[in-house]
Design a protein around this motif. Sequence first.
Motif, PDB file in Angstrom:
ATOM      1  N   GLN A   7       4.534  -0.042   0.755  1.00  0.00           N
ATOM      2  CA  GLN A   7       4.511   0.314  -0.659  1.00  0.00           C
ATOM      3  C   GLN A   7       3.240   1.093  -0.987  1.00  0.00           C
ATOM      4  O   GLN A   7       3.284   2.067  -1.746  1.00  0.00           O
ATOM      5  N   GLU A  11       2.810   4.751  -2.704  1.00  0.00           N
ATOM      6  CA  GLU A  11       1.960   4.947  -3.885  1.00  0.00           C
ATOM      7  C   GLU A  11       0.979   6.081  -3.658  1.00  0.00           C
ATOM      8  O   GLU A  11       0.768   6.909  -4.553  1.00  0.00           O
ATOM      9  N   ILE A  21       0.996   5.570 -11.196  1.00  0.00           N
ATOM     10  CA  ILE A  21       1.752   4.462 -10.604  1.00  0.00           C
ATOM     11  C   ILE A  21       2.006   3.443 -11.707  1.00  0.00           C
ATOM     12  O   ILE A  21       1.213   2.547 -11.966  1.00  0.00           O
ATOM     13  N   LYS A  26       6.198   1.148  -9.343  1.00  0.00           N
ATOM     14  CA  LYS A  26       5.804   0.126  -8.360  1.00  0.00           C
ATOM     15  C   LYS A  26       7.026  -0.657  -7.895  1.00  0.00           C
ATOM     16  O   LYS A  26       7.176  -0.942  -6.708  1.00  0.00           O
ATOM     17  N   LYS A  30       8.587  -0.799  -4.169  1.00  0.00           N
ATOM     18  CA  LYS A  30       8.775  -2.098  -3.507  1.00  0.00           C
ATOM     19  C   LYS A  30      10.163  -2.154  -2.860  1.00  0.00           C
ATOM     20  O   LYS A  30      10.303  -2.577  -1.711  1.00  0.00           O
TER      21      LYS A  30
END
Length: 144
Positions: A7, A11, A21, A26, A30
């Motif tokens: 992840q 990002e 972000i 997020k 994920k």
Amino acid sequence: MGEPKSQERYEDELRSAGMRITRPRKTILKILAEGEGHPDAMTIFHRASEIDASVSLSTVYRTMKVLEDRGAIQRHVFEGGPSRFEPAGGRHHDHLIDTETGEVIEFRSDKIEALQEEIARSRGYEIVSHRLELYVRKIRGRKR
């Protein structure tokens, strides 16, 4: 065979593209980092919205587009279906697509790779890139 990315790496790709972000992003990242199968945008959206109701489909599409443009994911358009995504990189592989269920199965065959090379070379070419997709269905009534 597509190498899952963390992840944090996703990002970093978004930040490098000038994107903030946000909580919805997020959540999307994920889902991608979990690396389950070859999800389409709607699948990602449904999984993400179960975690965070503020995730919008347009955010999913924008996020996937930026990650694709940055080379972090690959988009596949299998015949008759929506675009599906997998992490970029990793060892080359091909796909079996079940025409009844839509399941995408990754496979690798050194024999197929060698045959493709041989065919290209025998005609005076070198392979720059290629993609092999086999559209399949289960054999019914066959005893094993």
